[in-house]
Design a protein around this motif. Structure first.
Motif, mmCIF file in Angstrom:
data_model
loop_
_atom_site.group_PDB
_atom_site.id
_atom_site.type_symbol
_atom_site.label_atom_id
_atom_site.label_comp_id
_atom_site.label_asym_id
_atom_site.label_seq_id
_atom_site.Cartn_x
_atom_site.Cartn_y
_atom_site.Cartn_z
ATOM 1 N N SER A 152 -10.417 -35.480 -8.789
ATOM 2 C CA SER A 152 -11.096 -35.947 -9.996
ATOM 3 C C SER A 152 -10.234 -36.858 -10.871
ATOM 4 O O SER A 152 -10.745 -37.503 -11.780
ATOM 5 C CB SER A 152 -11.596 -34.759 -10.823
ATOM 6 N N TYR A 164 -13.645 -26.053 -5.111
ATOM 7 C CA TYR A 164 -13.281 -26.291 -6.502
ATOM 8 C C TYR A 164 -11.933 -27.017 -6.590
ATOM 9 O O TYR A 164 -11.795 -28.012 -7.297
ATOM 10 C CB TYR A 164 -13.214 -24.976 -7.278
ATOM 11 N N SER A 202 -3.892 -24.272 -11.162
ATOM 12 C CA SER A 202 -5.257 -23.809 -10.984
ATOM 13 C C SER A 202 -5.383 -23.094 -9.652
ATOM 14 O O SER A 202 -4.808 -23.517 -8.651
ATOM 15 C CB SER A 202 -6.219 -25.002 -11.032
ATOM 16 N N SER A 222 -12.212 -30.612 -5.322
ATOM 17 C CA SER A 222 -12.906 -31.428 -6.318
ATOM 18 C C SER A 222 -11.996 -31.737 -7.505
ATOM 19 O O SER A 222 -11.940 -32.873 -7.983
ATOM 20 C CB SER A 222 -14.158 -30.701 -6.794
ATOM 21 N N LEU A 223 -11.262 -30.729 -7.980
ATOM 22 C CA LEU A 223 -10.345 -30.921 -9.100
ATOM 23 C C LEU A 223 -9.253 -31.914 -8.729
ATOM 24 O O LEU A 223 -8.963 -32.843 -9.481
ATOM 25 C CB LEU A 223 -9.728 -29.586 -9.514
ATOM 26 N N SER A 224 -8.663 -31.766 -7.558
ATOM 27 C CA SER A 224 -7.548 -32.635 -7.160
ATOM 28 C C SER A 224 -7.997 -34.072 -6.927
ATOM 29 O O SER A 224 -7.194 -34.995 -7.028
ATOM 30 C CB SER A 224 -6.854 -32.095 -5.917
ATOM 31 N N GLU A 240 -11.586 -21.576 -12.710
ATOM 32 C CA GLU A 240 -12.749 -22.218 -12.104
ATOM 33 C C GLU A 240 -14.002 -22.000 -12.943
ATOM 34 O O GLU A 240 -14.848 -22.885 -13.053
ATOM 35 C CB GLU A 240 -12.936 -21.658 -10.694
#
Length: 137
Positions: free
Chosen positions: A38, A31, A25, A34-36, A77
């Protein structure tokens, strides 16, 4: 956008002992952060709307696990979503996958191998098998 910083986050997913695929990603810092944050290693995830791309094996597999697939998943994203789920309740077969390595057991070097053969390994990219005792600053 030219001049805008972009961040990346990569991970590998699997749904069977044989098949697994790399996921990458790119996006803004918030972003990617936040993704890492989650999900964690061992979590079940559902990935919605990834882009499927052919991988460039020589370039990409230098820093990612070698996978049996000729493809990778690219998360956008704006279009892709990663959701964690409690899939262990419904599919206990996934629990057995938690401890399977994504590398062939014969494809590792131990620290002893590196010390003993360091000169002949100079400049090569290696897979290292070692245990982490502690992590600190």
């Amino acid at each position: 956008d030219i001049g805008t910083e972009r961040y990346t986050f990569s991970f590998t997913i699997r749904d069977s002992p044989t098949y697994f695929i790399n996921v990458q990603s790119w996006g803004r810092g918030e972003y990617i952060r936040s993704l890492s944050e989650s999900f964690r290693v061992g979590d079940c995830v559902t990935i919605e709307n990834p882009l499927i791309q052919s991988k460039e094996a020589e370039r990409e597999e230098k820093f990612n696990p070698v996978t049996p697939s000729g493809y990778k998943l690219l998360l956008s994203e704006n279009h892709s979503v990663v959701k964690t789920s409690s899939c262990y309740d419904t599919d206990t077969r996934l629990l057995s996958l938690l401890h399977l390595p994504v590398k062939d057991p014969q494809d590792y070097y131990t620290l002893g191998d590196i010390v003993a053969n360091g000169q002949s390994l100079h400049g090569r990219v290696l897979n290292v098998l070692a245990a982490v005792v502690a992590v600190s600053e």
